[in-house]
Scaffold this motif. Structure first.
Motif, PDB file in Angstrom:
ATOM      1  N   SER A 170       0.832  -1.200   0.000  1.00  0.00           N
ATOM      2  CA  SER A 170       0.000   0.000   0.000  1.00  0.00           C
ATOM      3  C   SER A 170       0.867   1.250   0.000  1.00  0.00           C
ATOM      4  O   SER A 170       2.050   1.198   0.357  1.00  0.00           O
ATOM      5  CB  SER A 170      -0.915   0.024   1.230  1.00  0.00           C
ATOM      6  OG  SER A 170      -1.736  -1.117   1.274  1.00  0.00           O
ATOM      7  N   GLN A 171       0.278   2.363  -0.358  1.00  0.00           N
ATOM      8  CA  GLN A 171       1.025   3.614  -0.359  1.00  0.00           C
ATOM      9  C   GLN A 171       1.429   4.034   1.045  1.00  0.00           C
ATOM     10  O   GLN A 171       2.365   4.818   1.205  1.00  0.00           O
ATOM     11  CB  GLN A 171       0.208   4.716  -1.040  1.00  0.00           C
ATOM     12  CG  GLN A 171       0.079   4.517  -2.543  1.00  0.00           C
ATOM     13  CD  GLN A 171      -0.628   5.666  -3.237  1.00  0.00           C
ATOM     14  OE1 GLN A 171      -1.159   6.558  -2.583  1.00  0.00           O
ATOM     15  NE2 GLN A 171      -0.650   5.643  -4.555  1.00  0.00           N
ATOM     16  N   ASP A 172       0.745   3.533   2.059  1.00  0.00           N
ATOM     17  CA  ASP A 172       1.133   3.864   3.433  1.00  0.00           C
ATOM     18  C   ASP A 172       2.132   2.863   3.999  1.00  0.00           C
ATOM     19  O   ASP A 172       2.471   2.915   5.182  1.00  0.00           O
ATOM     20  CB  ASP A 172      -0.096   3.952   4.343  1.00  0.00           C
ATOM     21  CG  ASP A 172      -0.869   2.635   4.424  1.00  0.00           C
ATOM     22  OD1 ASP A 172      -0.451   1.649   3.776  1.00  0.00           O
ATOM     23  OD2 ASP A 172      -1.889   2.591   5.134  1.00  0.00           O
ATOM     24  N   GLY A 173       2.621   1.955   3.160  1.00  0.00           N
ATOM     25  CA  GLY A 173       3.674   1.033   3.579  1.00  0.00           C
ATOM     26  C   GLY A 173       3.207  -0.312   4.080  1.00  0.00           C
ATOM     27  O   GLY A 173       4.025  -1.137   4.479  1.00  0.00           O
ATOM     28  N   ASP A 174       1.898  -0.583   4.067  1.00  0.00           N
ATOM     29  CA  ASP A 174       1.392  -1.888   4.510  1.00  0.00           C
ATOM     30  C   ASP A 174       1.738  -2.975   3.490  1.00  0.00           C
ATOM     31  O   ASP A 174       1.552  -2.793   2.283  1.00  0.00           O
ATOM     32  CB  ASP A 174      -0.121  -1.836   4.682  1.00  0.00           C
ATOM     33  CG  ASP A 174      -0.510  -1.615   6.130  1.00  0.00           C
ATOM     34  OD1 ASP A 174       0.391  -1.489   6.978  1.00  0.00           O
ATOM     35  OD2 ASP A 174      -1.713  -1.562   6.429  1.00  0.00           O
ATOM     36  N   LEU A 175       2.217  -4.098   3.997  1.00  0.00           N
ATOM     37  CA  LEU A 175       2.524  -5.255   3.162  1.00  0.00           C
ATOM     38  C   LEU A 175       1.588  -6.391   3.555  1.00  0.00           C
ATOM     39  O   LEU A 175       1.453  -6.724   4.733  1.00  0.00           O
ATOM     40  CB  LEU A 175       3.979  -5.680   3.366  1.00  0.00           C
ATOM     41  CG  LEU A 175       4.451  -6.916   2.590  1.00  0.00           C
ATOM     42  CD1 LEU A 175       4.479  -6.642   1.090  1.00  0.00           C
ATOM     43  CD2 LEU A 175       5.842  -7.349   3.075  1.00  0.00           C
ATOM     44  N   LYS A 176       0.924  -6.984   2.556  1.00  0.00           N
ATOM     45  CA  LYS A 176       0.012  -8.114   2.794  1.00  0.00           C
ATOM     46  C   LYS A 176       0.323  -9.225   1.795  1.00  0.00           C
ATOM     47  O   LYS A 176       0.938  -8.990   0.749  1.00  0.00           O
ATOM     48  CB  LYS A 176      -1.452  -7.693   2.628  1.00  0.00           C
ATOM     49  CG  LYS A 176      -1.941  -6.639   3.618  1.00  0.00           C
ATOM     50  CD  LYS A 176      -3.425  -6.349   3.410  1.00  0.00           C
ATOM     51  CE  LYS A 176      -3.959  -5.367   4.442  1.00  0.00           C
ATOM     52  NZ  LYS A 176      -3.431  -4.005   4.238  1.00  0.00           N
ATOM     53  N   LEU A 177      -0.127 -10.417   2.134  1.00  0.00           N
ATOM     54  CA  LEU A 177      -0.009 -11.552   1.218  1.00  0.00           C
ATOM     55  C   LEU A 177      -1.387 -12.161   0.995  1.00  0.00           C
ATOM     56  O   LEU A 177      -2.071 -12.559   1.946  1.00  0.00           O
ATOM     57  CB  LEU A 177       0.932 -12.626   1.783  1.00  0.00           C
ATOM     58  CG  LEU A 177       1.048 -13.892   0.915  1.00  0.00           C
ATOM     59  CD1 LEU A 177       1.704 -13.577  -0.422  1.00  0.00           C
ATOM     60  CD2 LEU A 177       1.819 -14.987   1.633  1.00  0.00           C
ATOM     61  N   PHE A 178      -1.804 -12.220  -0.272  1.00  0.00           N
ATOM     62  CA  PHE A 178      -3.019 -12.916  -0.684  1.00  0.00           C
ATOM     63  C   PHE A 178      -2.600 -14.236  -1.320  1.00  0.00           C
ATOM     64  O   PHE A 178      -1.631 -14.283  -2.089  1.00  0.00           O
ATOM     65  CB  PHE A 178      -3.801 -12.095  -1.706  1.00  0.00           C
ATOM     66  CG  PHE A 178      -4.428 -10.842  -1.159  1.00  0.00           C
ATOM     67  CD1 PHE A 178      -5.798 -10.780  -0.928  1.00  0.00           C
ATOM     68  CD2 PHE A 178      -3.667  -9.721  -0.890  1.00  0.00           C
ATOM     69  CE1 PHE A 178      -6.387  -9.631  -0.429  1.00  0.00           C
ATOM     70  CE2 PHE A 178      -4.236  -8.556  -0.392  1.00  0.00           C
ATOM     71  CZ  PHE A 178      -5.606  -8.519  -0.164  1.00  0.00           C
ATOM     72  N   SER A 179      -3.338 -15.289  -1.022  1.00  0.00           N
ATOM     73  CA  SER A 179      -3.005 -16.587  -1.614  1.00  0.00           C
ATOM     74  C   SER A 179      -4.247 -17.458  -1.658  1.00  0.00           C
ATOM     75  O   SER A 179      -5.285 -17.129  -1.069  1.00  0.00           O
ATOM     76  CB  SER A 179      -1.898 -17.289  -0.799  1.00  0.00           C
ATOM     77  OG  SER A 179      -2.350 -17.592   0.506  1.00  0.00           O
ATOM     78  N   SER A 180      -4.146 -18.578  -2.358  1.00  0.00           N
ATOM     79  CA  SER A 180      -5.256 -19.530  -2.411  1.00  0.00           C
ATOM     80  C   SER A 180      -4.716 -20.922  -2.646  1.00  0.00           C
ATOM     81  O   SER A 180      -3.623 -21.118  -3.190  1.00  0.00           O
ATOM     82  CB  SER A 180      -6.246 -19.144  -3.522  1.00  0.00           C
ATOM     83  OG  SER A 180      -5.611 -19.118  -4.794  1.00  0.00           O
ATOM     84  N   ASP A 181      -5.490 -21.892  -2.196  1.00  0.00           N
ATOM     85  CA  ASP A 181      -5.184 -23.297  -2.475  1.00  0.00           C
ATOM     86  C   ASP A 181      -6.429 -23.929  -3.082  1.00  0.00           C
ATOM     87  O   ASP A 181      -7.311 -23.218  -3.573  1.00  0.00           O
ATOM     88  CB  ASP A 181      -4.712 -24.019  -1.206  1.00  0.00           C
ATOM     89  CG  ASP A 181      -5.700 -23.895  -0.041  1.00  0.00           C
ATOM     90  OD1 ASP A 181      -6.911 -23.725  -0.290  1.00  0.00           O
ATOM     91  OD2 ASP A 181      -5.267 -23.969   1.119  1.00  0.00           O
ATOM     92  N   ALA A 182      -6.521 -25.228  -3.035  1.00  0.00           N
ATOM     93  CA  ALA A 182      -7.657 -25.898  -3.683  1.00  0.00           C
ATOM     94  C   ALA A 182      -8.975 -25.654  -2.956  1.00  0.00           C
ATOM     95  O   ALA A 182     -10.051 -25.814  -3.551  1.00  0.00           O
ATOM     96  CB  ALA A 182      -7.379 -27.400  -3.767  1.00  0.00           C
ATOM     97  N   LYS A 183      -8.923 -25.239  -1.671  1.00  0.00           N
ATOM     98  CA  LYS A 183     -10.143 -25.115  -0.880  1.00  0.00           C
ATOM     99  C   LYS A 183     -10.579 -23.675  -0.636  1.00  0.00           C
ATOM    100  O   LYS A 183     -11.761 -23.358  -0.706  1.00  0.00           O
ATOM    101  CB  LYS A 183      -9.945 -25.817   0.465  1.00  0.00           C
ATOM    102  CG  LYS A 183      -9.762 -27.325   0.356  1.00  0.00           C
ATOM    103  CD  LYS A 183      -9.623 -27.945   1.743  1.00  0.00           C
ATOM    104  CE  LYS A 183      -9.483 -29.458   1.656  1.00  0.00           C
ATOM    105  NZ  LYS A 183      -9.331 -30.060   3.014  1.00  0.00           N
ATOM    106  N   HIS A 184      -9.637 -22.794  -0.308  1.00  0.00           N
ATOM    107  CA  HIS A 184      -9.994 -21.451   0.123  1.00  0.00           C
ATOM    108  C   HIS A 184      -8.979 -20.426  -0.377  1.00  0.00           C
ATOM    109  O   HIS A 184      -7.912 -20.774  -0.897  1.00  0.00           O
ATOM    110  CB  HIS A 184     -10.059 -21.365   1.660  1.00  0.00           C
ATOM    111  CG  HIS A 184     -11.118 -22.213   2.274  1.00  0.00           C
ATOM    112  ND1 HIS A 184     -12.463 -21.938   2.166  1.00  0.00           N
ATOM    113  CD2 HIS A 184     -11.013 -23.353   3.023  1.00  0.00           C
ATOM    114  CE1 HIS A 184     -13.155 -22.856   2.810  1.00  0.00           C
ATOM    115  NE2 HIS A 184     -12.308 -23.732   3.337  1.00  0.00           N
TER     116      HIS A 184
END
Length: 433
Positions: free
Chosen positions: A400-414
């Protein structure tokens, strides 16, 4: 709705208190740190692990530092809010840049000193005296905090890391870590920090890249469990951390999409890459670097070759970070090959809603798509979320522009979202031995 997952690292045997769910002041963060240090003292004793791990601050001194940090972060200067770092440590260190006459710290004094440490590679050194908190020096918390020894893979610390680190990102937004876990205070809420490599998808990525490198080095199964395996893992983690840190510090915002395992065509995941790249492959750079380290035999020419591969690896990691500042996503494979940048995500809302649902791992709650997207935030995060829903196996680091780092991911279920993620602040260098 607790949409974010966390993977919090605790010392074995430590039962952390519940983090407040409601709005709270920064004192709640301070009390979490005090609780952890009291447990360490009981578990290890003043002269054992607790004494080594804790900053040389009293509990009240720690509380005062957190309060001082919070109120200083709210003071603007010509319309801008300060960004700075504070460290506390025991004794002198090779990482100290300079000592100066102690300055008694108040909000106004800290605000006056903060510009000296605006850059991400330095911090103000805080100590405690009989009459309160003082700043009496400046410390390195960047790459120069580590020595480079030609001829070895790995990160060699010169001295020891700070016992307490506080990072200020903006008004009322800061993080504090004394051993583990670290905590973030933002918008009146406290959250425990998750390491950038802690989510399951990130662990799998690092393990897969590490395995390919060890295979390319023709290492036996026994050797793969030895020190060389740890060295290779350190190198992989450092390259990823360097790439992400550069993007976070730029405060531009961006996203790094890693395609599902075995997928080599971005368009198969509805990604339209505007600027395709060739010959940019961080996984191959890592392999070449580790091979050059393995072949280094002490001769000047072999060490020079290894150092050249190191420079190429780190320069290319920085370049990938720079690509994230162009509108759109950077697209990589699970082997860290870079397919291009400026990519547009063309997954429709219908394809996403027909796909995987986001879930909270701890509670087991599965979120309805409309409510989840409404709570998620801006266009970038919603587009990335749709990508993960429609294509199992995708993982995306967002900045994010405010410096937040996140990880989005997925597998076979969710599908999952982890954050805020924490990056190592005191950099090492990937070196050759």
């Amino acid at each position: 709705m607790a949409k974010h997952n966390t993977v919090v690292r605790h010392l074995v045997g430590y039962d952390a208190p519940q983090i407040p769910n409601s709005m709270c002041g920064p004192d709640a963060l301070a009390e979490l740190l005090v609780h952890a240090r009291k447990w360490r003292k009981e578990a290890f004793g003043e002269d054992g692990g607790a004494g080594d791990a804790a900053a040389k601050l009293t509990d009240d001194g720690l509380r005062k530092l957190i309060s001082l940090t919070f109120y200083t972060s709210l003071l603007p200067e010509e319309g801008r809010y300060p960004r700075f770092k504070l460290v506390c440590r025991r004794g002198r260190s090779e990482q100290t840049v300079a000592r100066f006459d102690p300055v008694s710290l108040s909000e106004s004094q800290l605000h006056r000193l903060a510009p000296a440490c605006t850059r991400p590679d330095c911090a103000l050194l805080v100590t405690e005296g009989e009459s309160g908190l003082f700043c009496d020096g400046v410390e390195r918390v960047g790459g120069l905090a580590y020595s480079v020894q030609p001829g070895r893979i790995g990160v060699l610390a010169e001295g020891r890391a700070a016992e307490l680190l506080v990072e200020v990102f903006g008004p009322g937004h800061f993080r504090a870590t004394e051993v583990y876990p670290g905590y973030e205070y933002k918008a009146g809420k406290v959250r425990a920090l998750t390491g950038f490599d802690a989510p399951p998808a990130a662990k799998s990525l690092v393990k897969a890249v590490q395995g390919r490198i060890l295979k390319s080095l023709d290492k036996s199964d026994e050797e793969r469990n030895s020190g060389i395996s740890i060295d290779v893992q350190t190198a992989v983690l450092y390259v990823l951390a360097r790439m992400l840190r550069a993007a976070v510090e730029a405060r531009h915002g961006g996203a790094f999409v890693l395609l599902p395992p075995g997928v080599t065509k971005p368009e198969s995941c509805k990604l339209r890459v505007l600027h395709r790249t060739t010959d940019l492959h961080l996984g191959r750079d890592l392999e070449e670097h580790c091979a050059a380290c393995q072949d280094a035999d002490g001769r000047r020419s072999s060490i020079a070759t290894a150092e050249q591969s190191r420079a190429k690896l780190l320069t290319n990691a920085d370049m990938v970070a720079n690509f994230s500042m162009v509108d759109g996503c950077v697209v990589l494979g699970q082997d860290l090959r870079v397919f291009g940048f400026g990519a547009k995500i063309e997954v429709t809302s219908k394809a996403a809603s027909d796909g995987l649902k986001f879930t909270n791992v701890e509670s087991g709650e599965v979120f309805e798509n409309h409510e989840f997207m409404k709570a998620l935030g801006g266009t970038r995060h919603q587009s990335v979320a749709r990508l993960c829903q429609a294509h199992p196996g995708v993982m995306v680091y967002t900045v994010s522009q405010d410096g937040d780092l996140k990880l989005f991911s997925s597998d076979a279920k969710h599908a999952y979202v982890y954050g805020p993620l924490d990056l190592p602040t005191i950099d090492g260098e990937v070196i050759v031995t």
